[in-house]
Design an enzyme around this catalytic site. Structure first.
Site, PDB file in Angstrom:
ATOM      1  N   MET A   8       0.827  -1.206   0.000  1.00 30.82           N
ATOM      2  CA  MET A   8       0.000   0.000   0.000  1.00 30.82           C
ATOM      3  C   MET A   8       0.861   1.256   0.000  1.00 30.82           C
ATOM      4  SD  MET A   8      -3.160  -0.864  -0.328  1.00 30.82           S
ATOM      5  CE  MET A   8      -2.380  -1.882  -1.547  1.00 30.82           C
ATOM      6  N   ASP A  16      -1.439  18.070 -10.764  1.00 29.74           N
ATOM      7  CA  ASP A  16      -1.518  19.406 -10.165  1.00 29.74           C
ATOM      8  C   ASP A  16      -0.569  20.386 -10.834  1.00 29.74           C
ATOM      9  OD1 ASP A  16      -2.359  21.359  -8.210  1.00 29.74           O
ATOM     10  OD2 ASP A  16      -0.415  21.033  -7.234  1.00 29.74           O
TER      11      ASP A  16
END
Length: 156
Positions: free
Chosen positions: A110, A125
């Protein structure tokens, strides 16, 4: 069928790994950010108005790997002992890979996946002002080693 993250009543729980011995573990993941050819050219030329996209995304990915338990409610707080995030500009966009290493009681799949996902978000972004078509695709775990289940590599 029993689920490791549910108790006898069906409530979510964090798996107790207290009794497990720490072992060396690693995991790798990848993601891809697609973008317009003009955006790829701006990356190659260092002409993105917000600055060095790849450097910012690399740091974002490293930071994200270390903060995975803050994002995933059942993830264990573990020692993240090494993180490598690599970004490559390709003709269709930016490929991102990450490898995370630990010597702990549970794996770092993860953490690796979070690293590439947040690095990809950072790329978006940084370029969204010049390219509204930018898209994150193909985020996945590509390999893991160590732990009870041993090594695994995604077949392409």
């Amino acid at each position: 069928m029993s689920f490791t993250h549910l108790d006898e009543s069906g409530h979510a729980r964090m798996v107790d790994v207290t009794g497990k011995q720490p072992t060396v573990r690693a995991a790798s993941a990848r993601a891809f950010v697609t973008m317009a050819p003009d955006t790829v050219a701006a990356l190659r030329d260092g002409a993105v108005p917000k600055g060095d996209v790849l450097a910012v995304a690399r740091i974002a990915g490293i930071q994200a790997a270390k903060r995975t338990p803050e994002l995933l409610p059942l993830a264990h707080v573990i020692g993240v002992h090494g993180v490598v995030v690599d970004l490559q500009v390709e003709d269709a966009g930016v490929s991102i890979t990450a490898t995370v290493r630990t010597a702990d009681r549970t794996g770092v799949e993860m953490e690796a996946l979070t690293a590439v996902a947040v690095a990809a978000l950072s790329v978006v972004d940084m370029v969204k002002g010049i390219d509204r078509t930018v898209t994150i695709v193909d985020a996945c775990i590509t390999a893991k080693e160590g732990g009870r289940s041993g090594s695994w590599t995604r077949e392409e």
